[in-house]
Design a protein around this motif. Structure first.
Motif, short mmCIF file in Angstrom:
data_model
loop_
_atom_site.label_atom_id
_atom_site.label_comp_id
_atom_site.label_asym_id
_atom_site.label_seq_id
_atom_site.Cartn_x
_atom_site.Cartn_y
_atom_site.Cartn_z
N HIS A 35 0.72 -1.51 -0.02
CA HIS A 35 0.01 0.09 -0.03
C HIS A 35 0.94 1.17 -0.07
O HIS A 35 1.57 1.46 1.10
CB HIS A 35 -0.89 0.02 1.23
N TYR A 449 -11.60 -6.10 2.28
CA TYR A 449 -10.28 -5.52 2.00
C TYR A 449 -9.25 -6.79 2.06
O TYR A 449 -8.76 -6.90 2.92
CB TYR A 449 -9.90 -4.61 3.04
N GLU A 529 -7.85 0.69 6.03
CA GLU A 529 -8.55 0.81 5.06
C GLU A 529 -8.52 2.12 4.12
O GLU A 529 -8.89 2.05 2.79
CB GLU A 529 -10.07 0.88 5.56
N TRP A 532 -5.56 1.01 1.77
CA TRP A 532 -5.77 -0.13 0.84
C TRP A 532 -5.48 0.26 -0.62
O TRP A 532 -6.14 1.02 -1.43
CB TRP A 532 -6.97 -0.69 1.24
N PRO A 535 -9.14 -1.34 -2.82
CA PRO A 535 -10.24 -1.58 -1.69
C PRO A 535 -11.42 -2.28 -2.65
O PRO A 535 -11.32 -2.43 -3.91
CB PRO A 535 -10.69 -0.01 -1.54
#
Length: 548
Positions: A35, A449, A529, A532, A535
């Motif tokens: 990420h 996720y 989240e 991410w 997603p």
């Protein structure tokens, strides 16, 4: 005169279907837990030095920080910034970066971050581990049946830190690969399967180990002990043994010399002394106390560090990979073999000394310094040396009349694949999380996720892009249980299944008490989240247009 009946034919050796190795390789190659928003410091500080070496011809990364953005895990000396890590991984990525740069157009911003991280992992951490798995299987086959060798190799590949750190561009799993490579060369020489030139190979692996990770020196010390015990235990006159040991030492030193010399030259050029590492000049003052006191931060053992390193629901080694606990009774069995065999004696003491040494290290170093990782990362180099006692115990259980114990041992392997495999598909574990599995991994998966994969880059949205990996993990866990839980030449019995189900339930239930679902858990979930890469419902380009 009656004729005695002919002996029954020997059972054909059990072979592992090719699909098992194909699925294992796919789980390595397709998963891409990364990420960019996290600015992974341990990975990017190395790759920024790679960029600096190619783009500017410098060891310092000052210009790279200005051109490509700030990263952490740095050291600073005389106003110049360097990675705080040992340099081998940065230099190993140079040819790859140069090739990607040429493929991208040959200009300074030709290589975006995502393909740089992906190919660096693929070529320098993933593929070396897959090659190592072949050597692990070959080594175990010398002592146990194909069924046990295959099952333990797959469990190591998917249910231990090997999987976690093969999917990160860090030095921990490459260090394990190099250590095991050095051991494998010594082992083949000890069995007279390789000529003495194999000690040259072992020395090269040992030198590269220290150049990849400073704490790898601990494992190298174990290899020296193993080689010495093996040579001294040969059935030869003492003079012959000493001469052989001298030649082995000379060849190993010759093999290690280029890497050690290059490391010392690097230290001289960057930090002003051949023995001064970046940890002496850490840029972040908050990290400096971890490396002060004792020897490079290694002090007297701390019960808290010991318990959390091995049993914490956040990143305890045995909590995430309970099959590694089988090494303890396995060592007892190895000790019995060592009384009558010089070969087993050397293997036993190698394993026992490495286990004691790494345990002391993780118990006396600051536990808080492991942060944001899957498991206690500096124990990664220990794990492959625990596989033989595990395999030996499983082999003895398969030949015994204790099906319940066999089922429990096989279940420990299957549960390790499920837990560590699932957490690895997340692979960024914030410090404030109460449980890596139940407070972080499971909630993220339930919310959609799922780990980014190569399929994501082909336009497949989540959860479709990652669902095959989760199914593959479940399949491999079931296969490992059936493979290891089958007594010799039979299928798993009811007692095996009952023992396996009981222990699997206990191991999974043991995750519950440490799961708090407190504010720290929720904060970690919101953070991951928010950054991410893929997603739910979103696909991302693999090679986005470079921004000038």
């Amino acid at each position: 005169m009656t004729r005695s009946p002919a002996p029954p034919p020997a059972p054909a050796p059990v072979r592992t279907s090719r699909w098992v190795w194909a699925v294992l390789a796919a789980l390595y190659v397709l998963a891409f837990p990364y990420h960019p928003g996290l600015r992974s410091p341990n990975e990017l500080c190395r790759l920024w030095q790679t960029r600096a070496l190619v783009e500017y011809g410098t060891l310092d990364i000052n210009q790279a920080l200005r051109d490509y953005g700030y990263v952490g895990d740095l050291s600073v000396k005389d106003g110049k910034y360097y990675p705080s890590k040992a340099p081998l991984m940065s230099f190993a990525a140079v040819p790859l970066y140069a090739a990607l740069r040429a493929a991208g157009g040959g200009f300074r911003y030709a290589v975006p971050e995502i393909p740089l991280v992906f190919f660096s992992r693929l070529l320098l951490t993933v593929l070396p581990t897959l090659a190592m798995l072949w050597a692990v299987r070959r080594f175990l086959l010398a002592y146990v049946s194909p069924a046990v060798s295959d099952g333990v190799t797959v469990t190591y590949g998917l249910g231990s830190l090997a999987y976690s750190y093969s999917l990160l561009f860090m030095s921990h799993q490459p260090t394990a690969v190099l250590l095991f490579g050095g051991f494998y060369a010594l082992w083949r020489c000890a069995r007279d399967e390789w000529r003495e030139r194999g000690y040259l190979v072992a020395g090269a692996f040992a030198g590269a180990t220290v150049a990849a990770e400073y704490t790898g020196a601990l494992g190298v010390g174990g290899l020296v002990l193993y080689a010495a015990l093996g040579l001294l235990g040969r059935p030869e006159p003492w003079r012959t043994r000493l001469v052989r040991m001298g030649r082995a030492l000379g060849l190993a030193t010759l093999g290690a010399l280029p890497f050690v010399a290059a490391l010392m030259l690097y230290h001289q050029a960057t930090f002003g002394h051949p023995l001064a590492s970046g940890y002496k000049y850490l840029n972040d003052a908050a990290y400096q106390p971890w490396h002060l006191g004792g020897f490079l931060g290694i002090r007297y053992p701390d019960p808290r560090a010991f318990l959390l390193s091995f049993f914490s629901p956040l990143r305890g080694l045995f909590t995430l990979s309970p099959f590694l606990l089988l090494a303890l009774p396995g060592l007892v069995l190895m000790r019995r073999e060592a009384r009558a065999s010089g070969e087993w004696r050397a293997l036993f003491w190698l394993t026992a000394v490495l286990l004691a040494g790494y345990t002391y290290f993780t118990s006396s170093f600051s536990y808080d310094s492991w942060g944001w990782t899957t498991g206690p990362r500096h124990l990664t180099g220990l794990v492959p040396f625990l596989l033989l006692p595990i395999a030996w115990l499983l082999e003895r259980l398969r030949a015994s009349h204790h099906p319940g114990l066999l089922g429990a041992a096989a279940a420990a392997c299957a549960v390790s694949i499920l837990i560590t495999g699932a957490v690895t598909l997340i692979n960024y574990v914030p410090d404030q999380v109460s449980s890596a599995l139940l407070a972080l991994t499971v909630p993220l998966l339930k919310a959609g996720y799922l780990t980014p994969t190569v399929l994501s880059f082909w336009g497949v949205p989540q959860p479709l892009a990652a669902a095959p990996l989760l199914l593959a993990l479940l399949t491999m866990a079931a296969w490992a249980f059936l493979r290891l839980g089958s007594p010799e030449h039979t299928r798993p019995t009811g007692a095996v299944l009952a023992g396996g189900a009981l222990l699997a339930g206990l191991l999974l239930a043991a995750q519950l008490p440490g799961t708090a679902h407190h504010a720290g858990d929720q904060e970690a979930l919101r953070l991951l989240e928010s950054v991410w890469l893929t997603p739910p419902g979103k696909a991302v380009p693999f090679w986005p247009s470079a921004s000038l």
